[in-house]
Design an enzyme around this catalytic site. Structure first.
Site, mmCIF file in Angstrom:
data_model
loop_
_atom_site.group_PDB
_atom_site.id
_atom_site.type_symbol
_atom_site.label_atom_id
_atom_site.label_comp_id
_atom_site.label_asym_id
_atom_site.label_seq_id
_atom_site.Cartn_x
_atom_site.Cartn_y
_atom_site.Cartn_z
ATOM 1 N N GLU A 94 19.773 33.546 95.523
ATOM 2 C CA GLU A 94 20.543 32.707 95.220
ATOM 3 C C GLU A 94 21.093 32.953 93.114
ATOM 4 O O GLU A 94 19.923 32.880 92.791
ATOM 5 C CB GLU A 94 20.850 30.887 95.456
ATOM 6 C CG GLU A 94 21.654 30.157 95.199
ATOM 7 C CD GLU A 94 22.678 30.911 95.459
ATOM 8 O OE1 GLU A 94 23.829 30.368 95.618
ATOM 9 O OE2 GLU A 94 23.287 31.682 96.512
ATOM 10 N N GLU A 97 29.969 35.527 88.278
ATOM 11 C CA GLU A 97 28.029 35.124 88.329
ATOM 12 C C GLU A 97 28.648 37.056 88.247
ATOM 13 O O GLU A 97 28.417 38.586 88.449
ATOM 14 C CB GLU A 97 27.571 35.179 89.543
ATOM 15 C CG GLU A 97 26.830 33.762 88.234
ATOM 16 C CD GLU A 97 26.265 32.452 89.549
ATOM 17 O OE1 GLU A 97 26.451 31.597 88.679
ATOM 18 O OE2 GLU A 97 26.957 33.159 90.740
ATOM 19 N N ASP A 124 25.365 25.991 95.890
ATOM 20 C CA ASP A 124 23.700 25.783 96.875
ATOM 21 C C ASP A 124 23.747 25.579 98.410
ATOM 22 O O ASP A 124 24.125 26.468 98.966
ATOM 23 C CB ASP A 124 22.806 24.945 95.917
ATOM 24 C CG ASP A 124 22.658 25.480 94.642
ATOM 25 O OD1 ASP A 124 22.474 26.285 94.227
ATOM 26 O OD2 ASP A 124 22.897 23.941 93.895
#
Length: 461
Positions: free
Chosen positions: A268, A298, A441
């Site tokens: 992750e 990201e 998450d």
């Protein structure tokens, strides 16, 4: 369909490491933000915003980056490197909630609350305050070595006196919050959060030397591993160690976990401000992973580190689906991943190679479970039982869902995609979330574990 898939996934055993911390949460309002701007002056805040500090050394750095995050409505995380600022933060804010933070901790509690068969969580620092933030469930374990053997204990029973505690401060903001920066009136466009992430030398990302020989045993015991927290590595430490040292150890950890069987490992990814560290993490760890999860900002950071600056700039500036698909294809191929999962506020996407054992429909089901779990968490603030997936099922898909599907089909027509399986679904979007912490998450955990469950059903695991 979602319920059935969750039921299959709950039969898995999962290992997760490394980062846990205490999240001290503040629910921001316009009055609080205005007070911070007035304390330092609008001109000083605006000038520091232009400087765009990459880390927080003094209070003005914090205020400038906070206002920038509020103005764009995008979630951001900026490292706090000056330990002395603890006093300033504690004198300026009353924390509304203190709870488990850090990807590994959030994921462990989520999987445990969903009643997965076995959840093994590891963090190198386990003070009592941290241990007590793990849920007290019989399926949750922390690995320790006793008498030369691996022993699994509940984190509540495995804490160590004197271990350091990492405290991250999270500032939750709501769409519609308004304040003034001098003559400019700012209205926050989207709900999100601004994270002040503690980056201190005492907190390190590694596996204790005594436990490392037992990683193959852990790898053999579980169905998959979810690893995170590499953004907490410093480039250099005062004792002479550096990022290369800890990344070497991280690579060895993954190889040890995979030694006895082809264990599926998911990384992750989280924003890393330092381009140098970002590049080291990507080149060292991504090639050893089977799956990687990240958001659209990201992926742009990753592409920039790989040398695709123009494409990264396009993703940052325009956020077009076709650019994200192109970037995902590049990353999948260059890092030799099995699957790349990208989550944004409006959609979640899987990119795999055409020979992936799962069909596009099965991949779509995996993403459906992921967004439903995230909607449950956003609605409730946390998920405490498998039945709460019903809450997420009642949340509608976001209003841009049809537009997302249309742009995705256009992207597939424009780009060469025959060698890939591409799947996208709109997110179930909670208009007034109780909390946005841990939603990425939750998406990645739901996606990866359901992906594993379907692989296992096909005899591919």
């Amino acid at each position: 369909m979602v319920r059935e898939l969750l039921e299959k996934a709950r039969g898995l055993s999962i290992y997760t490491a490394y980062n846990t911390n205490v999240d001290a949460i503040v629910y921001l309002n316009g009055e609080t933000v205005q007070g911070l701007i007035d304390e330092f002056g609008a001109d000083a805040v605006r000038k520091r915003m232009e400087d765009y500090p990459r880390e927080i050394n003094e209070p003005l750095d914090f205020v400038a980056r906070l206002v920038h995050a509020l103005k764009t409505g995008k979630p951001m995380a900026v490292p706090l490197v000056n330990e002395e600022l603890h006093t300033w933060f504690d004198s300026h804010f009353r924390y509304d909630v203190e709870r488990m933070g850090g990807q590994a901790g959030i994921i462990a509690n989520l999987l445990s609350n969903l009643d997965f068969r076995e959840v093994i969580v590891y963090t190198p620092h386990l003070a009592k305050r941290q241990a007590e933030m793990f849920v007290r469930k019989p399926n949750l374990f922390y690995p320790v070595v006793e008498g030369g053997k691996l022993v699994l204990k509940h984190p509540w029973e495995a804490y160590r006196e004197g271990d350091p505690v990492k405290v991250n401060r999270i500032f939750e903001f709501r769409a519609g919050t308004a304040f003034k920066l001098g003559d400019e009136r700012i209205v926050v466009p989207f709900s999100g959060r601004f994270i002040v992430s503690a980056r201190f030398e005492s907190i390190r990302i590694y596996t204790e030397p005594g436990l490392r020989p037992f990683l193959p045993e852990i790898g053999e015991r579980v169905d998959g591993a979810i690893l995170s927290g590499y953004q907490g590595i410093n480039l250099r430490y005062s004792d002479g160690k550096d990022a290369n040292y800890y990344l070497r150890k991280a690579k060895e950890d993954i190889m040890l976990l995979k030694r006895e069987k082809d264990l599926k490992v998911h990384l992750e990814f989280a924003s890393i401000q330092s381009r140098e560290l970002r590049k080291k993490v990507i080149y060292n760890l991504f090639p050893l992973a089977d799956s990687v999860g990240m958001d659209e900002a990201e992926i742009a950071y990753v592409l920039s580190a790989l040398g695709y600056d123009e494409l990264a700039d396009r993703i940052f500036t325009y956020n077009r689906i076709e650019d994200t698909v192109l970037g995902g294809k590049i990353l999948l191929d260059e890092m030799n991943l099995d699957v790349l999962q990208i989550h944004t506020i409006y959609y979640i996407m899987y990119i795999t190679h055409a020979d992936n054992p799962l069909s596009e429909e099965e991949l779509r089901r995996s993403l459906e479970l992921a967004t439903t779990l995230a909607a449950s968490r956003a609605s409730l603030g946390d998920i405490t039982s498998p039945d709460q997936v019903e809450v997420g099922l009642r949340v509608p898909y976001n209003e841009r869902g049809e537009y997302v599907k249309l742009r995705f089909e256009e992207a597939k027509r424009k780009l060469r995609t025959k060698e890939y399986k591409l799947v996208i679904i709109p997110t179930r979007l909670v208009q007034n979330p109780v909390s946005t912490v841990g939603l990425g998450d939750t998406i990645s955990t739901g996606a990866f574990t359901s992906y594993l469950a379907m692989l296992k059903e096909k005899g591919e695991l």
